[in-house]
Design a protein around this motif. Sequence first.
Motif, PDB file in Angstrom:
ATOM      1  N   ILE A  24      30.471  44.576  45.544  1.00 42.40           N
ATOM      2  CA  ILE A  24      31.360  43.299  45.966  1.00 42.40           C
ATOM      3  C   ILE A  24      32.735  43.792  45.546  1.00 42.40           C
ATOM      4  O   ILE A  24      33.065  44.025  44.249  1.00 42.40           O
ATOM      5  CB  ILE A  24      30.826  42.036  45.422  1.00 42.40           C
ATOM      6  CG1 ILE A  24      29.283  41.919  45.996  1.00 42.40           C
ATOM      7  CG2 ILE A  24      31.668  41.070  45.668  1.00 42.40           C
ATOM      8  CD1 ILE A  24      28.805  40.833  45.008  1.00 42.40           C
ATOM      9  N   ASP A  25      33.725  43.928  46.362  1.00 39.62           N
ATOM     10  CA  ASP A  25      35.209  44.202  46.090  1.00 39.62           C
ATOM     11  C   ASP A  25      35.805  42.668  46.216  1.00 39.62           C
ATOM     12  O   ASP A  25      35.876  42.113  47.141  1.00 39.62           O
ATOM     13  CB  ASP A  25      35.884  44.995  47.249  1.00 39.62           C
ATOM     14  CG  ASP A  25      35.319  46.528  46.930  1.00 39.62           C
ATOM     15  OD1 ASP A  25      35.297  46.988  45.575  1.00 39.62           O
ATOM     16  OD2 ASP A  25      34.740  46.933  47.559  1.00 39.62           O
ATOM     17  N   ILE A  26      36.473  42.024  45.064  1.00 46.83           N
ATOM     18  CA  ILE A  26      37.497  41.059  45.240  1.00 46.83           C
ATOM     19  C   ILE A  26      38.650  41.637  45.347  1.00 46.83           C
ATOM     20  O   ILE A  26      39.310  42.317  44.449  1.00 46.83           O
ATOM     21  CB  ILE A  26      36.975  40.189  44.005  1.00 46.83           C
ATOM     22  CG1 ILE A  26      35.643  39.999  43.959  1.00 46.83           C
ATOM     23  CG2 ILE A  26      38.036  39.107  43.888  1.00 46.83           C
ATOM     24  CD1 ILE A  26      35.126  39.349  42.682  1.00 46.83           C
ATOM     25  N   GLU A  27      39.582  41.145  46.285  1.00 44.84           N
ATOM     26  CA  GLU A  27      41.124  41.397  46.516  1.00 44.84           C
ATOM     27  C   GLU A  27      41.760  40.280  46.239  1.00 44.84           C
ATOM     28  O   GLU A  27      41.456  39.176  46.737  1.00 44.84           O
ATOM     29  CB  GLU A  27      41.130  42.113  47.695  1.00 44.84           C
ATOM     30  CG  GLU A  27      40.208  43.357  48.105  1.00 44.84           C
ATOM     31  CD  GLU A  27      40.577  44.140  49.554  1.00 44.84           C
ATOM     32  OE1 GLU A  27      41.150  42.975  50.405  1.00 44.84           O
ATOM     33  OE2 GLU A  27      40.308  45.052  49.627  1.00 44.84           O
ATOM     34  N   ALA A  28      43.167  40.572  45.870  1.00 43.51           N
ATOM     35  CA  ALA A  28      44.244  39.255  45.682  1.00 43.51           C
ATOM     36  C   ALA A  28      45.322  39.983  45.842  1.00 43.51           C
ATOM     37  O   ALA A  28      45.346  41.305  45.945  1.00 43.51           O
ATOM     38  CB  ALA A  28      44.075  38.811  44.591  1.00 43.51           C
ATOM     39  N   LEU A  29      46.619  39.521  46.094  1.00 39.99           N
ATOM     40  CA  LEU A  29      47.870  39.839  46.240  1.00 39.99           C
ATOM     41  C   LEU A  29      48.147  40.776  44.879  1.00 39.99           C
ATOM     42  O   LEU A  29      47.784  40.210  43.752  1.00 39.99           O
ATOM     43  CB  LEU A  29      48.933  38.774  46.454  1.00 39.99           C
ATOM     44  CG  LEU A  29      48.987  38.318  47.839  1.00 39.99           C
ATOM     45  CD1 LEU A  29      50.123  37.099  47.935  1.00 39.99           C
ATOM     46  CD2 LEU A  29      49.239  39.268  49.008  1.00 39.99           C
ATOM     47  N   ASN A  30      48.657  42.238  44.865  1.00 36.62           N
ATOM     48  CA  ASN A  30      48.940  42.853  44.168  1.00 36.62           C
ATOM     49  C   ASN A  30      48.034  43.142  43.141  1.00 36.62           C
ATOM     50  O   ASN A  30      48.118  43.661  42.096  1.00 36.62           O
ATOM     51  CB  ASN A  30      50.157  42.140  43.168  1.00 36.62           C
ATOM     52  CG  ASN A  30      50.898  43.144  41.951  1.00 36.62           C
ATOM     53  OD1 ASN A  30      51.201  44.208  42.390  1.00 36.62           O
ATOM     54  ND2 ASN A  30      51.065  42.515  41.035  1.00 36.62           N
ATOM     55  N   GLY A  31      46.815  42.928  43.622  1.00 36.75           N
ATOM     56  CA  GLY A  31      45.460  43.423  42.952  1.00 36.75           C
ATOM     57  C   GLY A  31      45.206  42.466  41.379  1.00 36.75           C
ATOM     58  O   GLY A  31      44.702  43.034  40.586  1.00 36.75           O
ATOM     59  N   LYS A  60      47.727  32.818  36.951  1.00 41.71           N
ATOM     60  CA  LYS A  60      47.739  31.389  37.013  1.00 41.71           C
ATOM     61  C   LYS A  60      48.513  30.605  38.016  1.00 41.71           C
ATOM     62  O   LYS A  60      49.372  31.153  38.577  1.00 41.71           O
ATOM     63  CB  LYS A  60      48.499  30.820  35.821  1.00 41.71           C
ATOM     64  CG  LYS A  60      48.250  29.393  35.578  1.00 41.71           C
ATOM     65  CD  LYS A  60      49.102  28.851  34.320  1.00 41.71           C
ATOM     66  CE  LYS A  60      49.287  27.491  33.941  1.00 41.71           C
ATOM     67  NZ  LYS A  60      50.079  26.860  32.964  1.00 41.71           N
ATOM     68  N   GLY A  61      47.874  29.843  38.919  1.00 45.51           N
ATOM     69  CA  GLY A  61      48.294  29.129  40.267  1.00 45.51           C
ATOM     70  C   GLY A  61      47.505  29.535  41.382  1.00 45.51           C
ATOM     71  O   GLY A  61      46.214  29.743  41.269  1.00 45.51           O
ATOM     72  N   TYR A  62      47.921  29.448  42.180  1.00 42.82           N
ATOM     73  CA  TYR A  62      47.357  29.601  43.701  1.00 42.82           C
ATOM     74  C   TYR A  62      46.993  30.997  43.919  1.00 42.82           C
ATOM     75  O   TYR A  62      48.151  31.817  43.920  1.00 42.82           O
ATOM     76  CB  TYR A  62      48.134  29.014  44.776  1.00 42.82           C
ATOM     77  CG  TYR A  62      47.454  28.944  46.156  1.00 42.82           C
ATOM     78  CD1 TYR A  62      46.568  28.059  46.472  1.00 42.82           C
ATOM     79  CD2 TYR A  62      47.525  30.041  47.065  1.00 42.82           C
ATOM     80  CE1 TYR A  62      45.797  28.364  47.711  1.00 42.82           C
ATOM     81  CE2 TYR A  62      46.911  30.354  48.345  1.00 42.82           C
ATOM     82  CZ  TYR A  62      45.885  29.161  48.661  1.00 42.82           C
ATOM     83  OH  TYR A  62      45.479  29.175  49.805  1.00 42.82           O
ATOM     84  N   ASN A  63      45.888  31.484  44.278  1.00 44.21           N
ATOM     85  CA  ASN A  63      45.547  32.807  44.651  1.00 44.21           C
ATOM     86  C   ASN A  63      44.691  32.687  45.918  1.00 44.21           C
ATOM     87  O   ASN A  63      43.635  32.139  45.978  1.00 44.21           O
ATOM     88  CB  ASN A  63      44.542  33.758  43.608  1.00 44.21           C
ATOM     89  CG  ASN A  63      45.380  33.663  42.276  1.00 44.21           C
ATOM     90  OD1 ASN A  63      46.029  34.734  41.936  1.00 44.21           O
ATOM     91  ND2 ASN A  63      45.381  32.577  41.509  1.00 44.21           N
ATOM     92  N   GLU A  64      45.197  33.682  46.959  1.00 48.14           N
ATOM     93  CA  GLU A  64      44.209  33.774  48.058  1.00 48.14           C
ATOM     94  C   GLU A  64      43.209  34.815  47.609  1.00 48.14           C
ATOM     95  O   GLU A  64      43.735  35.851  47.117  1.00 48.14           O
ATOM     96  CB  GLU A  64      44.898  34.064  49.287  1.00 48.14           C
ATOM     97  CG  GLU A  64      44.382  34.378  50.487  1.00 48.14           C
ATOM     98  CD  GLU A  64      45.082  34.567  51.880  1.00 48.14           C
ATOM     99  OE1 GLU A  64      44.529  35.467  52.604  1.00 48.14           O
ATOM    100  OE2 GLU A  64      46.148  33.962  52.061  1.00 48.14           O
ATOM    101  N   ILE A  65      41.918  34.818  48.093  1.00 46.41           N
ATOM    102  CA  ILE A  65      40.860  35.585  47.677  1.00 46.41           C
ATOM    103  C   ILE A  65      40.299  36.308  48.830  1.00 46.41           C
ATOM    104  O   ILE A  65      40.054  35.407  49.784  1.00 46.41           O
ATOM    105  CB  ILE A  65      39.742  34.769  46.742  1.00 46.41           C
ATOM    106  CG1 ILE A  65      40.495  34.108  45.632  1.00 46.41           C
ATOM    107  CG2 ILE A  65      38.752  35.849  46.395  1.00 46.41           C
ATOM    108  CD1 ILE A  65      40.829  34.918  44.707  1.00 46.41           C
TER     109      ILE A  65
END
Length: 307
Positions: free
Chosen positions: A52-59, A63-68
Motif C-alpha cells: 500500500i503506497d500513500i501519496e501526498a503533495l511533496n511526499g 497540518k491542514g488540508y491534504n489530498e491523499i
Amino acid sequence: MKHLHVIVIAIFVVVTSCTLEKTDYEAELNIETTEYIEFETVTTIISNDYTIDIEALNGTLYKGYNEIHLKITSTETNENLEGADVTFLPIFTDANGNKSSCPHEYNLRYDAAEGYYLGYSVFTSESNSTVNWSLYIDFEDDTQAYAVNQLITVEEQTNLNLNMTAFTGNDDEQYFIALVAPQSPSVAQNDLVTGIYKYNKPENTAGTFPDLSQYSYSIVDGYTLLIDPRMPEPSMGNHSSPNNEDLTQQSNGLYQGVVNYTMTGNWTLNFIFQDENGQTIKGTEVSTEFTPGIEGAKGELYIDILF
C-alpha cells in the motif's frame, strides 16, 4: 515663518518614518512560497500479499488540508487492486493516550484513469515526541477483508496560505475551515478555495476501537463564507481591498470565492460563516475605520496568511 518651518519638519519626519517602516516591512517579507504540484510517496505499507503506497503533495503530510492518493498492489501479481471498497481513518493519540480524529474522507473513491484511490485528510495538529497520528486502512479483495494501520508523521505547515482554523459555532457544533488554494497567491484577484467540515457528534458510547461512530466528520453543505481581507500590520492601517467575492460551495464539495490581494505582506482573512438560511454560525464584522500606526482589529473568525 519659524512655526511653518517646524510644521514642515514634523510632516517630513512622519512621512519618512512611515516610509522606512513600510520599506523594512517589505524587506522582511522578501520570501518565496514554494508551490507543490507533484504527488510523491509518504509511506509504504507491506502487509500480507499487498503493498500500500500513500501519496501526498511533496511526499509530506502537513497540518491542514491534504489530498491523499492510495495505491494497493498485489505482491504476487504486481497488479493494482481496482475498484475495491477502501476505507481510510486517521487517528490522533495524545500524551495521555486519548484518541480522536480529524476531517477526512472515510470511503476512498477509485480513479480508474489514474489507478489510485482518492480522498483527503485535514490534520488538525503536527506530530511530536508525545503525540502521534496513525492511519487505519481497510479493504477487501475477493471477499477477503484486510486491515492495516501505520504510524505517520504530520509536519508543520509553513505555508500560511494553507492555514486552517477550528471553532465551535453558535449552534454548539464543531467546525473546521482549511485553506486549499492558492498555495502561492499573486498581487491580483485570486480564486480562494477552502474545505469546510463538521464533526458528527456520536449518539452512542464507543464500541470496539476503532469505532467509526466516534470519529465521523462530514462536509458542510450549502453554507456561505463571507470574506473581508485586511492588512493588520500597523503601517497598513488594517485596510481592505475591493472586488472580493464570498465563498460558496462548488460541485466538488469545496468552497470557492475571490480574494483580491493588492500587495504582498501579512493579510488576515476575516470570515462570517452563515448557514443556508443566512443565520450567522460564527464571525463578526470588522470596523472599516482606517487605523494607521495601530495593529488592525480582527473579527471573531479569521485565518492569517502571508505571501
